[in-house]
Design a protein around this motif. Sequence first.
Motif, mmCIF file in Angstrom:
data_model
loop_
_atom_site.group_PDB
_atom_site.id
_atom_site.type_symbol
_atom_site.label_atom_id
_atom_site.label_comp_id
_atom_site.label_asym_id
_atom_site.label_seq_id
_atom_site.Cartn_x
_atom_site.Cartn_y
_atom_site.Cartn_z
ATOM 1 N N ASP A 123 0.874 -1.169 0.000
ATOM 2 C CA ASP A 123 0.000 0.000 0.000
ATOM 3 C C ASP A 123 0.910 1.216 0.000
ATOM 4 N N GLY A 126 -0.911 6.737 -2.259
ATOM 5 C CA GLY A 126 -2.138 7.184 -1.588
ATOM 6 C C GLY A 126 -2.359 8.682 -1.512
ATOM 7 N N ASN A 128 -4.301 12.378 -2.187
ATOM 8 C CA ASN A 128 -5.698 12.721 -1.971
ATOM 9 C C ASN A 128 -6.278 13.449 -3.172
ATOM 10 N N HIS A 137 4.422 13.430 -0.468
ATOM 11 C CA HIS A 137 4.069 12.160 -1.121
ATOM 12 C C HIS A 137 5.262 11.486 -1.782
ATOM 13 N N HIS A 163 -4.128 3.569 -2.170
ATOM 14 C CA HIS A 163 -5.271 3.875 -1.289
ATOM 15 C C HIS A 163 -5.574 5.383 -1.376
ATOM 16 N N GLY A 165 -7.143 8.991 -1.329
ATOM 17 C CA GLY A 165 -8.102 9.668 -0.462
ATOM 18 C C GLY A 165 -9.194 10.267 -1.334
ATOM 19 N N TYR A 325 -11.565 7.504 8.397
ATOM 20 C CA TYR A 325 -10.351 6.884 7.848
ATOM 21 C C TYR A 325 -10.131 5.478 8.430
ATOM 22 N N ASP A 329 -9.943 1.822 6.577
ATOM 23 C CA ASP A 329 -8.726 1.008 6.615
ATOM 24 C C ASP A 329 -9.008 -0.395 7.155
ATOM 25 N N TYR A 347 2.306 -1.265 4.666
ATOM 26 C CA TYR A 347 1.735 0.078 4.582
ATOM 27 C C TYR A 347 2.898 1.071 4.605
ATOM 28 N N VAL A 349 3.731 4.319 4.820
ATOM 29 C CA VAL A 349 3.043 5.558 5.200
ATOM 30 C C VAL A 349 3.878 6.305 6.240
ATOM 31 N N GLN A 353 1.727 8.518 11.224
ATOM 32 C CA GLN A 353 0.490 7.737 11.343
ATOM 33 C C GLN A 353 0.703 6.445 12.142
ATOM 34 N N PHE A 357 -1.898 2.949 12.720
ATOM 35 C CA PHE A 357 -1.638 1.576 12.282
ATOM 36 C C PHE A 357 -1.541 0.606 13.456
HETATM 37 N N1 ARG Z 1 -4.309 9.289 1.881
HETATM 38 C C1 ARG Z 1 -3.527 9.056 3.055
HETATM 39 C C2 ARG Z 1 -2.752 10.314 3.416
HETATM 40 O O1 ARG Z 1 -2.533 11.170 2.576
HETATM 41 C C3 ARG Z 1 -2.532 7.939 2.891
HETATM 42 C C4 ARG Z 1 -3.144 6.569 2.768
HETATM 43 C C5 ARG Z 1 -2.243 5.509 3.314
HETATM 44 N N2 ARG Z 1 -2.812 4.187 3.248
HETATM 45 C C6 ARG Z 1 -3.690 3.687 4.102
HETATM 46 N N3 ARG Z 1 -4.166 2.483 3.903
HETATM 47 N N4 ARG Z 1 -4.130 4.385 5.151
HETATM 48 O O2 ARG Z 1 -2.317 10.435 4.561
#
Ligand code: ARG
Length: 587
Positions: A123, A126, A128, A137, A163, A165, A325, A329, A347, A349, A353, A357
């Motif tokens: 993943d 992602g 938005n 990003h 994924h 947004g 969110y 998830d 993930y 990310v 975050q 997770f």
């Molecule tokens: N769109 C989210 C962001 O900009 C990231 C997504 C990451 N993936 C997930 N499965 N939450 O923070």
Amino acid sequence: MNAQSVTPLVEAVETAVADAIRRVLPETGGTEPLVRRSDFADYQSNAALPVAKESGRNPREIGGAVAEALDGAGVIAGAEVSGPGFVNLDLTDTAIWDQIASRGAAEGLGVGSPLAGKTIVVDYSGPNIAKEMHVGHLRTTIIGDALARLAEAQGATVIRQNHLGDWGTQFGMLIQYLTEHPEAEWHEVDDADPTANIAALDRLYKEARAAFDADEDFADRARSRVVALQTGDETSAAVWSDLVKVSTDAFDAIYERLGVSLTEDDNAGESTYNDQLNDVVDELVTAGIAVESEGALCVFFDDITGPDGEPVPMILRKADGGFGYAATDLAALRHRVRDLKADQILYVVDARQALHFKQLFAAARRAGWLTGDVEAAHVPFGTVLGPDGKPFKTRSGSTVRLMSLLDDAVEKAGKVIGEKNAGADRADLAELAAVTGIGAVKYADLSNSRIKDYAFDTDKMVALTGDTGVYLQYAHTRLASILRKSGDVAVEVDDSLPMSNEERALALHLDAYGAALAETMAEFEPHRLCVYLYRLARTFTGFYEANPVLNAETASARGNRLSLVRLTQGTLAHGLGLLGIEAPERM
Ligand code: ARG
């Protein structure tokens, strides 16, 4: 295609050491052979130390006996005890030349397919919808792509998941604003540049947000618009689809420019899970995992508390009834395990975050979706800072557009390449500038330890010397040039030739490529592969300075060295490819 597997020499050494220990000390239950590369010999084993301790015997004596048992056995040319009981081991030249010949002949450099049969979901990226991709990003996109390629190269079935947004109350606000401002231009602002459309949309998004905060009536209309969108109102849905299209076109333009392997087929945005949210939440409520709290539906955890010691819940449904969110998830995770049959879910990310997770995985374990057979891992990374080491902002204080960062790197790389190639064809130079500029950005990102922040300094990253992408690409062009000049004849390895120290260092490093890949994947740490490749380029330079290739003293020496050059070129190109970096033939 599955890569053939050539067993690395270090494994033969490990087996021999383990055997020798068993012979010397039959009463021990054996031990880890503890073999690694050494500055004083081809390999060194420290295995005598722990077994000596265990049996209360003198480690140097044991080491000596082990060395004696190994001396001259099979691929081992010589073994000697050193220091408190280390065993230094040298291989026969023949064994090393044979190894180079096998790797050179094997499909996929002989690294094998250690992850065959595994399904890995990655993943990453992602971004938005309706917002431009910015510097934030960059890392998820580049690191995620490298891990996906790496897993694939090791035989895994990789499922990329973007994924996006693409859902949430903010779309009600934006759609309402666009409907009320038909004059607002955001669509096909510039036919040639898909990122211009999203830049315009990004500005309108900010205007919509300002209107939402300042104007109660507009906020109400925006809220009704959310309901309309969620209950399938066609006009709202059409605008939404349009927003998604304009945005994903812009993302694709970035992916293409970056040479990232994500395609439209990998898009699985938050909206994909809409019709599963009720079911997911019901399952959690029935199981007693999700509970009502102050009107919201939450999951609580004993061991997850905030700085004040109070439990921090994961909120599935807000008091106003909207899913967030976390619920999405959870649905995505259930889908990845149940339908995609993932053995591992990564993930990639931002480290910020981490709490999300932690809660996500804990809830999914309680729900029985994540069992011992499936590994879910948050692969966090640090922040990209400005060249001065401070938060990265433009001069006017806004976030830095990803596209303009790439433009900047390509322009700087163009200067470096242009200086080196005065008089070269302009079109060729422009292409090389893109290849080296983008490669420089990726390498700079990947070569930093993942979890650390790093300063984005385009001047440094396009340098021709030092640990940069440009340096590695340049090293590759030197290898390619030697091979071109060699006339590309089939080379045979003569395994009876004595081996120089530099040939040896290069050959043993080449033999460790598979291990470097495995380690990189085990730690989800592309930085490891960068270290390996940089060392490869340096070791090659040492070899090339001391051992003439095209003008070697004999035809068989030339053949043997060319086989090393060819394997180095193949390994460097392969490794750069896994990092998503092109390996040019000339520059
Ligand atoms: N769109 C989210 C962001 O900009 C990231 C997504 C990451 N993936 C997930 N499965 N939450 O923070």
